[in-house]
Scaffold this motif. Structure first.
Motif, PDB file in Angstrom:
ATOM      1  N   LEU A 495       0.832  -1.210   0.000  1.00 37.34           N
ATOM      2  CA  LEU A 495       0.000   0.000   0.000  1.00 37.34           C
ATOM      3  C   LEU A 495       0.862   1.254   0.000  1.00 37.34           C
ATOM      4  N   SER A 496       1.978   1.217   0.711  1.00 35.47           N
ATOM      5  CA  SER A 496       2.842   2.397   0.836  1.00 35.47           C
ATOM      6  C   SER A 496       3.567   2.730  -0.456  1.00 35.47           C
ATOM      7  N   SER A 497       3.726   1.738  -1.346  1.00 33.38           N
ATOM      8  CA  SER A 497       4.489   1.973  -2.569  1.00 33.38           C
ATOM      9  C   SER A 497       3.642   1.871  -3.833  1.00 33.38           C
ATOM     10  N   ALA A 498       2.332   1.778  -3.682  1.00 32.21           N
ATOM     11  CA  ALA A 498       1.452   1.641  -4.853  1.00 32.21           C
ATOM     12  C   ALA A 498       1.387   2.950  -5.642  1.00 32.21           C
ATOM     13  N   SER A 499       1.076   2.831  -6.931  1.00 37.68           N
ATOM     14  CA  SER A 499       0.867   4.023  -7.744  1.00 37.68           C
ATOM     15  C   SER A 499      -0.568   4.524  -7.626  1.00 37.68           C
ATOM     16  N   LEU A 500      -1.483   3.630  -7.188  1.00 33.31           N
ATOM     17  CA  LEU A 500      -2.878   4.005  -6.987  1.00 33.31           C
ATOM     18  C   LEU A 500      -3.527   2.993  -6.052  1.00 33.31           C
ATOM     19  N   VAL A 501      -4.316   3.492  -5.095  1.00 34.61           N
ATOM     20  CA  VAL A 501      -5.121   2.629  -4.231  1.00 34.61           C
ATOM     21  C   VAL A 501      -6.587   2.973  -4.469  1.00 34.61           C
ATOM     22  N   VAL A 502      -7.404   1.952  -4.744  1.00 37.19           N
ATOM     23  CA  VAL A 502      -8.834   2.140  -4.979  1.00 37.19           C
ATOM     24  C   VAL A 502      -9.602   1.508  -3.821  1.00 37.19           C
ATOM     25  N   LEU A 503     -10.506   2.275  -3.223  1.00 41.65           N
ATOM     26  CA  LEU A 503     -11.351   1.792  -2.126  1.00 41.65           C
ATOM     27  C   LEU A 503     -12.801   1.819  -2.566  1.00 41.65           C
ATOM     28  N   ASP A 504     -13.561   0.782  -2.189  1.00 41.08           N
ATOM     29  CA  ASP A 504     -14.997   0.900  -2.396  1.00 41.08           C
ATOM     30  C   ASP A 504     -15.688   1.098  -1.047  1.00 41.08           C
ATOM     31  N   GLY A 505     -16.880   1.643  -1.077  1.00 37.30           N
ATOM     32  CA  GLY A 505     -17.562   2.046   0.133  1.00 37.30           C
ATOM     33  C   GLY A 505     -18.052   0.907   1.003  1.00 37.30           C
ATOM     34  N   ASN A 506     -17.849  -0.350   0.582  1.00 37.75           N
ATOM     35  CA  ASN A 506     -18.323  -1.482   1.370  1.00 37.75           C
ATOM     36  C   ASN A 506     -17.458  -1.762   2.592  1.00 37.75           C
ATOM     37  N   ILE A 507     -16.215  -1.314   2.586  1.00 35.17           N
ATOM     38  CA  ILE A 507     -15.292  -1.671   3.661  1.00 35.17           C
ATOM     39  C   ILE A 507     -15.549  -0.808   4.892  1.00 35.17           C
ATOM     40  N   PRO A 508     -15.137  -1.270   6.088  1.00 37.11           N
ATOM     41  CA  PRO A 508     -15.401  -0.518   7.317  1.00 37.11           C
ATOM     42  C   PRO A 508     -14.735   0.857   7.321  1.00 37.11           C
ATOM     43  N   VAL A 509     -15.312   1.775   8.084  1.00 34.38           N
ATOM     44  CA  VAL A 509     -14.763   3.127   8.201  1.00 34.38           C
ATOM     45  C   VAL A 509     -13.333   3.085   8.727  1.00 34.38           C
ATOM     46  N   SER A 510     -13.082   2.222   9.707  1.00 32.95           N
ATOM     47  CA  SER A 510     -11.736   2.145  10.287  1.00 32.95           C
ATOM     48  C   SER A 510     -10.704   1.723   9.248  1.00 32.95           C
ATOM     49  N   THR A 511     -11.101   0.864   8.308  1.00 29.19           N
ATOM     50  CA  THR A 511     -10.185   0.443   7.236  1.00 29.19           C
ATOM     51  C   THR A 511      -9.941   1.601   6.274  1.00 29.19           C
ATOM     52  N   VAL A 512     -10.997   2.346   5.957  1.00 26.74           N
ATOM     53  CA  VAL A 512     -10.842   3.531   5.107  1.00 26.74           C
ATOM     54  C   VAL A 512      -9.875   4.516   5.754  1.00 26.74           C
ATOM     55  N   ASP A 513     -10.049   4.753   7.045  1.00 26.90           N
ATOM     56  CA  ASP A 513      -9.187   5.705   7.756  1.00 26.90           C
ATOM     57  C   ASP A 513      -7.731   5.239   7.763  1.00 26.90           C
ATOM     58  N   TYR A 514      -7.524   3.946   8.001  1.00 26.04           N
ATOM     59  CA  TYR A 514      -6.160   3.408   8.037  1.00 26.04           C
ATOM     60  C   TYR A 514      -5.470   3.577   6.683  1.00 26.04           C
ATOM     61  N   ILE A 515      -6.155   3.199   5.609  1.00 24.57           N
ATOM     62  CA  ILE A 515      -5.551   3.264   4.275  1.00 24.57           C
ATOM     63  C   ILE A 515      -5.293   4.713   3.873  1.00 24.57           C
ATOM     64  N   CYS A 516      -6.246   5.590   4.148  1.00 21.80           N
ATOM     65  CA  CYS A 516      -6.068   7.000   3.784  1.00 21.80           C
ATOM     66  C   CYS A 516      -4.911   7.630   4.555  1.00 21.80           C
ATOM     67  N   SER A 517      -4.774   7.280   5.816  1.00 19.10           N
ATOM     68  CA  SER A 517      -3.668   7.804   6.622  1.00 19.10           C
ATOM     69  C   SER A 517      -2.336   7.339   6.061  1.00 19.10           C
ATOM     70  N   LEU A 518      -2.267   6.058   5.706  1.00 19.55           N
ATOM     71  CA  LEU A 518      -1.038   5.500   5.143  1.00 19.55           C
ATOM     72  C   LEU A 518      -0.735   6.136   3.789  1.00 19.55           C
ATOM     73  N   ALA A 519      -1.764   6.294   2.966  1.00 16.61           N
ATOM     74  CA  ALA A 519      -1.579   6.880   1.635  1.00 16.61           C
ATOM     75  C   ALA A 519      -1.098   8.323   1.727  1.00 16.61           C
ATOM     76  N   LYS A 520      -1.677   9.069   2.657  1.00 17.29           N
ATOM     77  CA  LYS A 520      -1.259  10.464   2.819  1.00 17.29           C
ATOM     78  C   LYS A 520       0.199  10.549   3.249  1.00 17.29           C
ATOM     79  N   LYS A 521       0.599   9.653   4.130  1.00 11.41           N
ATOM     80  CA  LYS A 521       1.971   9.647   4.632  1.00 11.41           C
ATOM     81  C   LYS A 521       2.966   9.377   3.521  1.00 11.41           C
ATOM     82  N   HIS A 522       2.601   8.514   2.566  1.00  8.50           N
ATOM     83  CA  HIS A 522       3.525   8.100   1.505  1.00  8.50           C
ATOM     84  C   HIS A 522       3.169   8.712   0.147  1.00  8.50           C
ATOM     85  N   SER A 523       2.284   9.690   0.141  1.00  8.07           N
ATOM     86  CA  SER A 523       1.908  10.403  -1.090  1.00  8.07           C
ATOM     87  C   SER A 523       1.383   9.460  -2.168  1.00  8.07           C
ATOM     88  N   VAL A 524       0.533   8.529  -1.753  1.00  6.62           N
ATOM     89  CA  VAL A 524      -0.083   7.587  -2.692  1.00  6.62           C
ATOM     90  C   VAL A 524      -1.490   8.080  -3.025  1.00  6.62           C
TER      91      VAL A 524
END
Length: 587
Positions: A495-524
């Motif tokens: 996730l930290s080195s991906a060129s794009l991460v796609v999320l769909d709205g079915n996943i839990p809010v906590s998972t969305v928050d975790y991925i977005c936080s990680l993506a922001k940290k690594h500019s993904v």
């Protein structure tokens, strides 16, 4: 060519792992290790049920598992319990197996009967090889293998272990062949079966269980775990449907007692013949009698031998697993390795089995049967996006969850163009034989799709009118909540080195928050597909929306986003637009 060897081995290890069914159960710890491409070692169970007396059998089994764990490898003891093949046993299951007086000895021949009758038993070398291969475990540790019995040229008494080695691509780590057998003919039979045999260590001398030297020479030898892993990887990558036998000599500190034990073995063989003991009863009798004649010395040597094999086999399994994490050959740059081994695009979302019921009349009458048609299709927003991206030639890692039920079988079967890497073991040549459309499946990495026991694959039923308008929809989507932060975090490096991460709205809010936080940290960059108006708000109830680069809402979903952010919410349809954050985090 060297790069292909590693990629084919990776496909082998992730091939059919964690696909438990009505006759086959993989322990959760084993399933998790296989899914994460961590090393696993298969262990047989006849040593528990028939090889040693209680309680030594139980203590030895647990000691062996502890040795495997100490090497950073997951143990997977194989047995049949009440008609189901288990790959990996709990502590209670080990206890029950060790204490039971009614367990059978289960080889390839015995598996159908034992399963059909709901019986329990310890798996032999051949039985364990079958289970390990089905689970996707390439390394199996045992004490010694069976072979051609003395006078086997007349009786045709040949162990099924040898033919199994000739048709199942598993690496078997053992102490060679027991001296009660015809070792020369055993090696000849292995050659006929196409089995690669190598002694582990400096010498080519083929060991005879309690003795370093049997008087016979192995065709090859490997000096260490890395060379053994190289040999196994080459065998698997060539697509050969035969195994590898690695013969490990008894440790030096126990080898001195070898001659005394050998003398006792010969005496026990003679005694068995005089008493008319034959067939599968010979080996247990001899082992028990030898233990008596040597006053327990043979049992101690036997345990030391098994401990040593477990240690060596675990080191080989770890070296083999490490090979799948990096390309082989040539000059390697760490940055290049990371980029080559990680997918460019990651999709996290749901998989659905959809049932579409369409009425044949203009009006549907509730409370009674209406004429119409029902069809099944396969969807899920995450699955659909991953499918499309892979068809466009993108390298995609799809993270999702399905149940261990008939619906998941249907999904896997229908979506072979995406999931075929997970369905069967294939060589490079097999891949090249498929039609061009199916070759796209090589682009789709689905090992991160968890198949969960006790859970239902997501299903959706839509009842639509003759004109195509939705009349009623029912969804069983609980499993999407199992795509939790704890599970997704296993793929943090990707996730930290991906060129794009796609999320769909079915996943839990906590998972969305975790991925977005990680993506922001690594500019993904992150693309959020809201799926429906109710779920559209998930990234916007916190600061997660600031990590979004793209989103694709319809009008209702856009209104939900605006309302969550307390922004003006136009009602006119002409107000539809795409919500994109600026670099300063504002819209």
């Amino acid at each position: 060519m060297l790069g292909k060897l590693s990629s084919t081995l990776q496909r082998y290890i992730s091939a059919t792992s964690c696909r438990s069914d009505v006759l086959f159960k993989i322990h959760p710890t084993v399933c998790e290790a296989l899914s994460d491409h961590r090393p696993v070692v298969a262990l047989e169970s006849t040593i528990i049920t028939h090889g040693m007396p209680y309680p030594q059998n139980l203590s030895t089994a647990k000691e062996v598992e502890d040795i495997v764990r100490a090497e950073g490898v997951t143990p997977a003891t194989v047995a049949v319990l009440e008609g189901k093949v288990h790959v990996g046993l709990s502590s209670d299951e080990l206890d029950s197996l060790a204490c039971s007086k009614t367990t059978l000895k289960v080889s390839r021949r015995d598996l159908p009967y034992v399963i059909s009758k709901g019986l329990s038993g310890g798996t032999t070398v051949s039985g364990t090889m079958i289970a390990a291969h089905k689970a996707g475990i390439p390394v199996f540790v045992t004490g010694g293998i069976g072979g051609v019995h003395r006078d086997g040229e007349n009786t045709l008494d040949i162990s099924a272990d040898l033919t199994e080695l000739g048709r199942t691509p598993i690496a078997v780590v053992s102490a060679g062949v027991k001296s009660i057998l015809d070792i020369g003919r055993t090696l000849e039979f292995l050659e006929t079966q196409g089995v690669c045999v190598a002694t582990y260590g400096e010498s080519k001398s083929f060991p005879a269980f309690f003795s370093h030297k049997s008087g016979y020479i192995s065709p090859y030898n490997v000096h260490n775990a890395e060379e053994a892993a190289e040999l196994i990887a080459s065998t698997l990558s060539l697509g050969l449907q035969s195994g590898v036998l690695l013969a490990v000599p008894l440790p030096d500190e126990h080898a001195a007692a070898g001659q005394q034990i050998e003398d006792a073995i010969q005496a026990a063989v003679t005694e068995a013949r005089l008493k008319g003991i034959s067939g599968r009863d010979v080996t247990p009798f001899i082992l028990h009698r030898v233990n008596e004649l040597t006053e327990g010395q043979s049992l101690r040597a036997n345990i030391a031998l098994i401990h040593n094999n477990a240690r060596v086999g675990s080191q080989i399994a770890r070296a083999l697993a490490e090979r799948t994490q990096q390309p082989r050959g040539g000059c390697r740059n760490q940055k290049d390795e990371n980029q080559a081994s990680k997918p460019k695009t990651i999709v996290v979302g749901g998989v659905n089995v959809d049932f579409i019921a369409k009425g044949a009349s203009k009006k549907l009458l509730f409370g009674q049967t209406n004429p119409g048609s029902v069809c099944q299709s396969f969807g899920g927003v995450g699955r659909n996006i991953a499918d499309c991206l892979s068809r466009l030639g993108q390298t995609v890692l799809f993270i999702s969850a399905i149940g261990a039920d008939s619906h998941s079988d249907a999904v896997l079967n229908y979506c072979k163009h995406m999931f075929c890497v997970n369905l069967s073991v294939r060589s490079e040549l097999d891949l090249d034989k498929r039609d061009p459309g199916s070759l796209l499946c090589v682009q789709q990495d689905t090992h991160a799709v968890a198949r969960l026991q006790g859970q239902r694959t997501a299903t959706y039923c839509a009842i639509i009118t003759e004109s195509g308008e939705l009349s009623l929809g029912l969804g069983d989507m609980d499993i999407h909540q199992e795509i939790k932060e704890q599970y997704v975090s296993q793929y943090e490096d990707q996730l930290s080195s991906a060129s794009l991460v796609v999320l769909d709205g079915n996943i839990p809010v906590s998972t969305v928050d975790y991925i977005c936080s990680l993506a922001k940290k690594h500019s993904v960059p992150v693309w959020y597909e809201p799926t429906d108006a109710e779920k559209a708000c998930k990234p916007f109830v916190s600061e997660s929306w600031k990590a979004l680069s793209y989103t694709s809402p319809n009008l209702a979903e856009l209104r939900t986003m605006n309302q969550t952010l307390r922004l003006p919410t136009p009602q006119e349809r002409k107000a539809v637009c795409c919500v994109l954050p600026r670099t300063d985090g504002t819209f």
